[in-house]
Design an enzyme around this catalytic site. Structure first.
Site, PDB file in Angstrom:
ATOM      1  N   LYS A   1       0.262  80.439  12.280  1.00  0.00           N
ATOM      2  CA  LYS A   1       0.655  79.051  12.037  1.00  0.00           C
ATOM      3  C   LYS A   1       2.178  78.898  12.172  1.00  0.00           C
ATOM      4  O   LYS A   1       2.665  77.953  12.786  1.00  0.00           O
ATOM      5  CB  LYS A   1       0.205  78.635  10.625  1.00  0.00           C
ATOM      6  CG  LYS A   1       0.194  77.133  10.434  1.00  0.00           C
ATOM      7  CD  LYS A   1      -0.051  76.754   8.996  1.00  0.00           C
ATOM      8  CE  LYS A   1      -1.519  76.591   8.685  1.00  0.00           C
ATOM      9  NZ  LYS A   1      -1.730  76.132   7.296  1.00  0.00           N
TER      10      LYS A   1
ATOM     11  N   THR B   1      -2.699  70.117  -6.055  1.00  0.00           N
ATOM     12  CA  THR B   1      -3.496  69.515  -7.123  1.00  0.00           C
ATOM     13  C   THR B   1      -4.032  70.602  -8.035  1.00  0.00           C
ATOM     14  O   THR B   1      -4.729  71.511  -7.579  1.00  0.00           O
ATOM     15  CB  THR B   1      -4.661  68.715  -6.515  1.00  0.00           C
ATOM     16  OG1 THR B   1      -4.088  67.732  -5.657  1.00  0.00           O
ATOM     17  CG2 THR B   1      -5.494  68.046  -7.592  1.00  0.00           C
TER      18      THR B   1
ATOM     19  N   PHE C   1      -0.152  61.903  -3.469  1.00  0.00           N
ATOM     20  CA  PHE C   1      -1.250  60.932  -3.387  1.00  0.00           C
ATOM     21  C   PHE C   1      -1.495  60.560  -1.924  1.00  0.00           C
ATOM     22  O   PHE C   1      -1.813  59.420  -1.604  1.00  0.00           O
ATOM     23  CB  PHE C   1      -0.910  59.681  -4.212  1.00  0.00           C
ATOM     24  CG  PHE C   1      -0.661  59.989  -5.678  1.00  0.00           C
ATOM     25  CD1 PHE C   1      -1.720  60.226  -6.543  1.00  0.00           C
ATOM     26  CD2 PHE C   1       0.627  60.065  -6.176  1.00  0.00           C
ATOM     27  CE1 PHE C   1      -1.499  60.530  -7.885  1.00  0.00           C
ATOM     28  CE2 PHE C   1       0.866  60.362  -7.517  1.00  0.00           C
ATOM     29  CZ  PHE C   1      -0.206  60.593  -8.380  1.00  0.00           C
ATOM     30  N   LEU C   2      -1.296  61.540  -1.044  1.00  0.00           N
ATOM     31  CA  LEU C   2      -1.380  61.265   0.387  1.00  0.00           C
ATOM     32  C   LEU C   2      -2.830  61.273   0.855  1.00  0.00           C
ATOM     33  O   LEU C   2      -3.571  62.192   0.544  1.00  0.00           O
ATOM     34  CB  LEU C   2      -0.605  62.333   1.172  1.00  0.00           C
ATOM     35  CG  LEU C   2       0.816  62.632   0.702  1.00  0.00           C
ATOM     36  CD1 LEU C   2       1.391  63.817   1.488  1.00  0.00           C
ATOM     37  CD2 LEU C   2       1.696  61.400   0.864  1.00  0.00           C
TER      38      LEU C   2
ATOM     39  N   GLY D   1     -21.529  53.510   1.851  1.00  0.00           N
ATOM     40  CA  GLY D   1     -21.846  54.274   3.058  1.00  0.00           C
ATOM     41  C   GLY D   1     -22.482  55.597   2.706  1.00  0.00           C
ATOM     42  O   GLY D   1     -23.286  55.689   1.779  1.00  0.00           O
TER      43      GLY D   1
ATOM     44  N   GLY E   1     -16.356  62.557   0.988  1.00  0.00           N
ATOM     45  CA  GLY E   1     -16.275  63.995   1.232  1.00  0.00           C
ATOM     46  C   GLY E   1     -14.819  64.381   1.327  1.00  0.00           C
ATOM     47  O   GLY E   1     -13.964  63.729   0.737  1.00  0.00           O
TER      48      GLY E   1
ATOM     49  N   CYS F   1     -10.524  66.785  -1.013  1.00  0.00           N
ATOM     50  CA  CYS F   1      -9.973  66.382  -2.319  1.00  0.00           C
ATOM     51  C   CYS F   1     -11.020  65.889  -3.311  1.00  0.00           C
ATOM     52  O   CYS F   1     -11.226  66.505  -4.359  1.00  0.00           O
ATOM     53  CB  CYS F   1      -8.912  65.305  -2.123  1.00  0.00           C
ATOM     54  SG  CYS F   1      -7.452  65.950  -1.334  1.00  0.00           S
TER      55      CYS F   1
ATOM     56  N   LYS G   1     -13.789  68.290  -4.712  1.00  0.00           N
ATOM     57  CA  LYS G   1     -13.175  69.407  -5.443  1.00  0.00           C
ATOM     58  C   LYS G   1     -12.506  68.920  -6.735  1.00  0.00           C
ATOM     59  O   LYS G   1     -12.648  69.530  -7.803  1.00  0.00           O
ATOM     60  CB  LYS G   1     -12.124  70.065  -4.528  1.00  0.00           C
ATOM     61  CG  LYS G   1     -11.433  71.241  -5.144  1.00  0.00           C
ATOM     62  CD  LYS G   1     -10.271  71.700  -4.292  1.00  0.00           C
ATOM     63  CE  LYS G   1      -9.060  70.843  -4.565  1.00  0.00           C
ATOM     64  NZ  LYS G   1      -7.794  71.398  -4.097  1.00  0.00           N
TER      65      LYS G   1
ATOM     66  N   ARG H   1     -13.611  69.378   6.578  1.00  0.00           N
ATOM     67  CA  ARG H   1     -13.960  70.043   5.316  1.00  0.00           C
ATOM     68  C   ARG H   1     -14.818  69.115   4.444  1.00  0.00           C
ATOM     69  O   ARG H   1     -14.454  67.966   4.218  1.00  0.00           O
ATOM     70  CB  ARG H   1     -12.694  70.460   4.573  1.00  0.00           C
ATOM     71  CG  ARG H   1     -12.013  71.659   5.227  1.00  0.00           C
ATOM     72  CD  ARG H   1     -10.716  71.999   4.543  1.00  0.00           C
ATOM     73  NE  ARG H   1      -9.695  70.987   4.769  1.00  0.00           N
ATOM     74  CZ  ARG H   1      -8.499  70.983   4.181  1.00  0.00           C
ATOM     75  NH1 ARG H   1      -8.199  71.923   3.316  1.00  0.00           N
ATOM     76  NH2 ARG H   1      -7.626  70.032   4.447  1.00  0.00           N
TER      77      ARG H   1
HETATM   78  C1  UDX Z   1      -7.749  61.328  -1.254  1.00  0.00           C
HETATM   79  C2  UDX Z   1      -6.909  60.316  -2.054  1.00  0.00           C
HETATM   80  O1  UDX Z   1      -7.138  58.996  -1.546  1.00  0.00           O
HETATM   81  C3  UDX Z   1      -5.441  60.675  -1.984  1.00  0.00           C
HETATM   82  O2  UDX Z   1      -4.673  59.781  -2.775  1.00  0.00           O
HETATM   83  C4  UDX Z   1      -5.300  62.105  -2.510  1.00  0.00           C
HETATM   84  O3  UDX Z   1      -3.983  62.516  -2.545  1.00  0.00           O
HETATM   85  C5  UDX Z   1      -6.146  63.050  -1.685  1.00  0.00           C
HETATM   86  O4  UDX Z   1      -7.502  62.632  -1.743  1.00  0.00           O
HETATM   87  P1  UDX Z   1      -8.359  61.747   1.293  1.00  0.00           P
HETATM   88  O5  UDX Z   1      -9.275  62.818   0.799  1.00  0.00           O
HETATM   89  O6  UDX Z   1      -7.433  62.046   2.432  1.00  0.00           O
HETATM   90  O7  UDX Z   1      -7.409  61.217   0.108  1.00  0.00           O
HETATM   91  O8  UDX Z   1      -9.269  60.532   1.778  1.00  0.00           O
HETATM   92  P2  UDX Z   1      -9.705  59.088   1.246  1.00  0.00           P
HETATM   93  O9  UDX Z   1      -9.169  58.053   2.156  1.00  0.00           O
HETATM   94  O10 UDX Z   1      -9.407  58.927  -0.172  1.00  0.00           O
HETATM   95  O11 UDX Z   1     -11.289  59.162   1.477  1.00  0.00           O
HETATM   96  C6  UDX Z   1     -12.093  60.140   0.822  1.00  0.00           C
HETATM   97  C7  UDX Z   1     -13.552  59.983   1.181  1.00  0.00           C
HETATM   98  O12 UDX Z   1     -14.085  58.789   0.623  1.00  0.00           O
HETATM   99  C8  UDX Z   1     -13.866  59.920   2.677  1.00  0.00           C
HETATM  100  O13 UDX Z   1     -15.006  60.718   2.947  1.00  0.00           O
HETATM  101  C9  UDX Z   1     -14.172  58.459   2.934  1.00  0.00           C
HETATM  102  O14 UDX Z   1     -15.052  58.271   3.994  1.00  0.00           O
HETATM  103  C10 UDX Z   1     -14.785  58.055   1.607  1.00  0.00           C
HETATM  104  N1  UDX Z   1     -14.658  56.623   1.287  1.00  0.00           N
HETATM  105  C11 UDX Z   1     -13.424  56.087   1.081  1.00  0.00           C
HETATM  106  C12 UDX Z   1     -15.795  55.832   1.146  1.00  0.00           C
HETATM  107  O15 UDX Z   1     -16.931  56.311   1.310  1.00  0.00           O
HETATM  108  N2  UDX Z   1     -15.652  54.510   0.810  1.00  0.00           N
HETATM  109  C13 UDX Z   1     -14.443  53.940   0.586  1.00  0.00           C
HETATM  110  O16 UDX Z   1     -14.397  52.743   0.265  1.00  0.00           O
HETATM  111  C14 UDX Z   1     -13.291  54.748   0.729  1.00  0.00           C
END
Ligand code: UDX
Length: 432
Positions: free
Chosen positions: A35, A121, A152-153, A253, A257, A260, A263, A327
């Site tokens: 990497k 985290t 919180f990204l 939906g 998954g 984050c 887990k 993942r």
């Molecule tokens: C999340 C948090 O949002 C972020 O703040 C934290 O730091 C890391 O974890 P992330 O895992 O990148 O971010 O994705 P996110 O946009 O939160 O979506 C997570 C999952 O929820 C996805 O599988 C998405 O498809 C699903 N989702 C999201 C839904 O099913 N419905 C929604 O309304 C929003």
């Protein structure tokens, strides 16, 4: 400010690059030589919008570089961020061995006062352990502070989230590191919340669990919508307009998954249990998420009956839009479960096909199709598994003509049911 980031995954690379972009001098450290070589030679090992522009720009400006050596990072930095993985253990708790390992390495290299910031985290009380570890292995007895600064990204919009966050949380055990932490984030316009370390760590788990809860809530509502003939999107719009609730994260939906939410939920339930609280509410959130997947697959089998040797086109492999990350992707789970029933898959994702091949190997039953509009060819049904906006532009007419039956299972509610019916599709979505 001179900054080191230990761990160059999604969080570390985005954080390091964005710190460089706002003017700091950053070294990103990783223990994966492959990497580091990729990054040093101008490559970017992940897909995250914005990085392909920001990384070379900051490398060229001399503000961003990459190394395999923790010692080099520590030597360079006033502030060291830990952004290493905290993977789940089989019992749902968190494997903190990478954090502990890095804390020991940092301790061994300390020659002058540093601020050690945890960005990974972690369960509440980890900061205390990190401080204890550094104290123990820091033979030179150099002064340091440990800070918790959760990220919180969201993947897919991580650069945007970094530059325009809702808040910056800084957890400290003394006021000493606060001015420097504020200075690091000074170019970012966002409220800064200074708390104790345990509260900062809890904020992260509590926030992610609440967002997961919001998704499971609307997914539970989607079941009632289907049983009563209501439309979950209308309901989400209606409740979302209440400012106390908000419309975001109310998209029903296939469930959530990614690396984050699943887990963090398990970890939060586990740490709560260790602290003497049975977090039944969050166990329900997990259960609803699992049931949502079962229900979607049942819809497919109820319609197609026998799946053995049926050809199914799957649009989407990433766990959400705008990322190549697979993942704990619900889309991959759909594929794996369809395969178990004997189906043959034609799959497509705008970004995640390469990474998906490791978990969903190409072969006689899984064909990776390079073009979105060709996926449907010869299929008995089509499935939308990821909410990529570009799937809304699917050439529906071409798909309909080339399929044996125009059946679409939309796990992300991208199309309008009435319009799909008008176009001659058997269209099944979630909660509508
Ligand atoms: C999340 C948090 O949002 C972020 O703040 C934290 O730091 C890391 O974890 P992330 O895992 O990148 O971010 O994705 P996110 O946009 O939160 O979506 C997570 C999952 O929820 C996805 O599988 C998405 O498809 C699903 N989702 C999201 C839904 O099913 N419905 C929604 O309304 C929003």
């Amino acid at each position: 400010m001179n900054i080191a980031i230990i761990g160059t995954g999604y969080v570390g690379l985005v954080t390091g690059t964005c710190f460089a972009e706002i003017g700091h001098h950053v070294i990103c450290v990783d223990n994966d030589p492959e990497k580091v070589r990729t990054l040093q030679s101008g490559g970017i090992p992940i897909y995250e919008p914005g990085l392909e522009e920001l990384v070379p720009r900051n490398v060229a400006a001399g503000r961003l570089r990459f190394t395999g050596s923790v010692a080099e990072g520590v030597e360079h930095a006033d502030v060291i961020f830990i952004a290493v993985p905290t993977p789940p253990l089989p019992d749902g708790s968190v494997d903190l061995s990478f954090i502990e390992g890095v804390a020991r390495e940092i301790a061994a290299c300390l020659t002058s006062y540093k601020i050690v910031v945890d960005k990974s985290t972690v369960p509440v009380k980890t900061g205390e352990k990190v401080a204890e570890t550094i104290r123990r292995y820091n033979r030179a007895k150099v002064e340091f502070d440990v800070v918790s600064n959760p990220e919180f990204l969201r993947e897919g919009s991580a650069v945007e989230d970094f530059m325009h966050p809702d808040r910056i949380v800084i957890g400290v055990s003394s006021p000493r590191p606060v001015p420097r932490m504020r200075e690091i984030y000074a170019p970012i316009d966002a409220p800064v919340l200074v708390t104790d370390i345990n509260s900062a760590e809890l904020i992260k788990h509590a926030a992610n669990s609440f967002l997961a809860l919001k998704i499971s809530y609307i997914n539970a509502i989607s079941v009632i919508c289907e049983a009563s003939g209501a439309d979950v999107q209308e309901v989400a719009n209606g409740i979302g307009l209440d400012k106390r609730i908000g419309r975001r994260f109310l998209d029903a939906g296939l469930g959530f998954g990614g690396s984050c939410f699943p887990k963090d939920l398990s970890a939060f339930i586990k740490i709560a249990e260790q602290l003497g609280y049975d977090f039944g509410l969050l166990k329900q959130v997990q259960l609803i998420n699992a049931q949502q997947m079962d229900r979607f697959l049942r819809k497919i089998t109820d319609t197609l009956w026998v799946l053995k040797d049926k050809r199914i086109g799957v649009l989407g492999l990433a766990f959400k839009q705008n990322t190549d990350d697979v993942r704990l992707s619900p889309a991959i789970e759909v594929c794996q479960r369809l395969l178990r029933e004997g189906a043959r898959l034609r799959v497509y994702d705008p970004r995640a096909m390469e990474k998906a091949k490791a978990v969903l190997p190409p072969g006689p039953t899984v064909e990776y199709v390079p073009e979105r509009d060709a996926v449907a060819e010869g299929c008995d049904a089509l499935v939308i598994a990821t909410e990529w906006p570009e799937f809304k532009q699917l050439d529906l007419e071409r798909a309909r003509r080339t399929m044996t039956h125009p059946i679409l299972f939309d796990g992300r509610n991208l199309f309008d049911p009435r319009e799909m019916e008008r176009l001659g599709w058997v269209y099944k979505s979630v909660g509508r």
